[in-house]
Design a protein around this motif. Sequence first.
Motif, PDB file in Angstrom:
ATOM      1  N   THR A 154      -3.904  32.090  89.371  1.00  0.00           N
ATOM      2  CA  THR A 154      -4.824  31.028  89.749  1.00  0.00           C
ATOM      3  C   THR A 154      -6.247  31.303  89.281  1.00  0.00           C
ATOM      4  O   THR A 154      -7.063  30.380  89.214  1.00  0.00           O
ATOM      5  N   GLY A 155      -6.570  32.559  88.969  1.00  0.00           N
ATOM      6  CA  GLY A 155      -7.915  32.876  88.499  1.00  0.00           C
ATOM      7  C   GLY A 155      -7.963  33.779  87.294  1.00  0.00           C
ATOM      8  O   GLY A 155      -9.043  34.115  86.810  1.00  0.00           O
ATOM      9  N   PHE A 156      -6.784  34.181  86.795  1.00  0.00           N
ATOM     10  CA  PHE A 156      -6.716  35.136  85.684  1.00  0.00           C
ATOM     11  C   PHE A 156      -5.597  34.731  84.730  1.00  0.00           C
ATOM     12  O   PHE A 156      -4.687  33.989  85.090  1.00  0.00           O
ATOM     13  N   THR A 157      -5.687  35.253  83.506  1.00  0.00           N
ATOM     14  CA  THR A 157      -4.538  35.216  82.615  1.00  0.00           C
ATOM     15  C   THR A 157      -3.788  36.526  82.809  1.00  0.00           C
ATOM     16  O   THR A 157      -4.335  37.601  82.559  1.00  0.00           O
ATOM     17  N   VAL A 158      -2.564  36.436  83.290  1.00  0.00           N
ATOM     18  CA  VAL A 158      -1.783  37.618  83.626  1.00  0.00           C
ATOM     19  C   VAL A 158      -0.705  37.828  82.565  1.00  0.00           C
ATOM     20  O   VAL A 158       0.070  36.914  82.264  1.00  0.00           O
ATOM     21  N   TYR A 159      -0.662  39.035  82.019  1.00  0.00           N
ATOM     22  CA  TYR A 159       0.365  39.424  81.055  1.00  0.00           C
ATOM     23  C   TYR A 159       1.302  40.414  81.753  1.00  0.00           C
ATOM     24  O   TYR A 159       0.863  41.457  82.235  1.00  0.00           O
ATOM     25  N   ARG A 160       2.574  40.056  81.797  1.00  0.00           N
ATOM     26  CA  ARG A 160       3.553  40.922  82.460  1.00  0.00           C
ATOM     27  C   ARG A 160       4.594  41.368  81.437  1.00  0.00           C
ATOM     28  O   ARG A 160       5.564  40.668  81.166  1.00  0.00           O
ATOM     29  N   PRO A 161       4.401  42.551  80.831  1.00  0.00           N
ATOM     30  CA  PRO A 161       5.340  43.006  79.805  1.00  0.00           C
ATOM     31  C   PRO A 161       6.603  43.608  80.408  1.00  0.00           C
ATOM     32  O   PRO A 161       6.586  44.162  81.513  1.00  0.00           O
TER      33      PRO A 161
END
Length: 230
Positions: free
Chosen positions: A39-46
């Motif tokens: 909701t407030g970040f770009t999250v990268y989940r590798p």
Amino acid sequence: MGMVRSCDGTAIAFRRYGAGPAIVLVGGAAERLALLLSTGFTVYRPDRRGFGDSGDTAPYAVAREVEDLDAVIDAAGGSVSMAGLGSGAVLALEAARLLPGITRLALHGPTLRPRPDTPDRLLTHLTTPARSGAPCTGFAATRWSCVSVPTLILDEHPIGTGPGGSPDDWTDDWTDGSTDGEKLAALLPDGRHRTVPHLEPAALARRLAEFFRTSTRPPCRRSLRRLPVW
């Protein structure tokens, strides 16, 4: 789903959520947490190599997993906050030791000793001396004493699970009663430790978002290179 190539050519899959400053989330089943942070970040989940949709190339080395994260950091724009959960916290620490693109680091329940019930080859490689072949009981945590980025360490003490049935008398198997997180935070130049009751994903997301929203110094990026195997 996105895909990057690590230095040794291994395909590393990642999922991207949301928009805003970049966070790389390193850990197991963390999709709920990623969605909350998005909701407030770009999250990268590798997906770590050998898991999920990522490839795997022999022989295994911890340095290859760090290179995998460096490739994801490049895909995220070269400057990220990083959160590590469980054994993923150990990998995040190692990445912060070697890579300049990480501006803030948050660790939830770092595991600094091998867990026979939940084996992880990352932990096995870091806790087994390569030359002697004799297993040891834990890491030489001083290897991370040079990690200077602001670091938040959260240790979770579930209510009612201490030896006497309450969080106040909880201890682990350190001889002085200190937790892994406390010992680690004391080693880091900018480490802070918090002991909290059981954190649901929403509560953990709030704590991480608050920490990651604080200002950070700009990182010094270097080109991706193959790291030595230790």
